[in-house]
Design a protein around this motif. Structure first.
Motif, mmCIF file in Angstrom:
data_model
loop_
_atom_site.group_PDB
_atom_site.id
_atom_site.type_symbol
_atom_site.label_atom_id
_atom_site.label_comp_id
_atom_site.label_asym_id
_atom_site.label_seq_id
_atom_site.Cartn_x
_atom_site.Cartn_y
_atom_site.Cartn_z
ATOM 1 N N THR A 170 0.818 -1.211 0.000
ATOM 2 C CA THR A 170 0.000 0.000 0.000
ATOM 3 C C THR A 170 0.853 1.262 0.000
ATOM 4 O O THR A 170 1.822 1.368 0.738
ATOM 5 N N GLN A 201 -6.451 13.174 -10.586
ATOM 6 C CA GLN A 201 -6.260 11.880 -11.255
ATOM 7 C C GLN A 201 -4.783 11.564 -11.426
ATOM 8 O O GLN A 201 -4.352 10.430 -11.217
ATOM 9 N N GLU A 231 -10.535 5.841 -3.959
ATOM 10 C CA GLU A 231 -11.434 4.954 -3.212
ATOM 11 C C GLU A 231 -11.507 3.529 -3.772
ATOM 12 O O GLU A 231 -11.627 2.567 -3.016
ATOM 13 N N THR A 232 -11.408 3.372 -5.072
ATOM 14 C CA THR A 232 -11.574 2.051 -5.671
ATOM 15 C C THR A 232 -10.267 1.295 -5.858
ATOM 16 O O THR A 232 -10.278 0.172 -6.346
ATOM 17 N N ASN A 233 -9.134 1.890 -5.503
ATOM 18 C CA ASN A 233 -7.847 1.225 -5.674
ATOM 19 C C ASN A 233 -7.386 0.658 -4.328
ATOM 20 O O ASN A 233 -7.032 1.417 -3.428
ATOM 21 N N PRO A 234 -7.352 -0.673 -4.188
ATOM 22 C CA PRO A 234 -6.975 -1.271 -2.904
ATOM 23 C C PRO A 234 -5.509 -1.061 -2.530
ATOM 24 O O PRO A 234 -5.134 -1.279 -1.379
ATOM 25 N N GLU A 242 -9.482 11.694 -2.756
ATOM 26 C CA GLU A 242 -10.129 10.611 -2.002
ATOM 27 C C GLU A 242 -11.149 9.863 -2.853
ATOM 28 O O GLU A 242 -11.195 8.634 -2.841
ATOM 29 N N ALA A 243 -11.952 10.602 -3.593
ATOM 30 C CA ALA A 243 -12.976 9.969 -4.433
ATOM 31 C C ALA A 243 -12.341 9.083 -5.504
ATOM 32 O O ALA A 243 -12.833 7.982 -5.776
ATOM 33 N N LEU A 244 -11.256 9.542 -6.099
ATOM 34 C CA LEU A 244 -10.599 8.775 -7.159
ATOM 35 C C LEU A 244 -9.823 7.575 -6.616
ATOM 36 O O LEU A 244 -9.725 6.545 -7.283
ATOM 37 N N GLN A 254 -4.163 4.238 -0.054
ATOM 38 C CA GLN A 254 -4.915 4.775 1.077
ATOM 39 C C GLN A 254 -4.709 6.287 1.077
ATOM 40 O O GLN A 254 -3.677 6.772 0.599
#
Length: 125
Positions: free
Chosen positions: A2, A84, A38-41, A34-36, A44
């Motif tokens: 991470t 982005q 959010e979907t990437n594990p 944060e919104a962008l 953080q």
């Protein structure tokens, strides 16, 4: 591994006006990042109040344990693609064993924004 994007939520760019702005420039950038992310594990995010780079605001840091860490600044939260590019760079940082990302892979939106690079802390410190 991470990678963390640390976003200064108190950054205010030149011309920021508390009477007309609904939030700080740092808060605006943080919300987009944060919104962008959010979907990437592999990424953080966290907000901090002041990265002490006021002359370079808006500031973020890309960090991971055992890797090179970077501070980037001079982002405009309203600039198309800035958030982005930050998230895309953090994803490349997460994929790198050392944290170093070859220049040819840098998203265009982070070029010219690097302020500092920090070596990883020594193990066992």
């Amino acid at each position: 591994m991470t990678s963390w994007i640390t976003i200064c939520d108190t950054c205010k760019r030149d011309g920021w006006d508390a009477t007309t702005a609904p939030c700080t420039d740092g808060e605006a950038l943080a919300a987009k990042v944060e919104a962008l992310a959010e979907t990437n594990p592999d990424i953080q995010t966290r907000r901090v109040s002041c990265l002490m780079g006021c002359g370079h605001g808006c500031n973020i840091a890309i960090q991971a344990e055992g890797k090179l860490n970077y501070t980037l600044g001079r982002f405009d939260p309203e600039e198309e693609g800035a958030a982005q590019a930050i998230v895309d760079y953090a994803a490349l940082h997460a994929q790198s064993d050392t944290g170093q990302v070859p220049f040819r892979q840098w998203p265009q939106g982070v070029k010219g924004h690097f302020v500092t690079r920090h070596p990883p802390l020594p193990k066992g410190s």
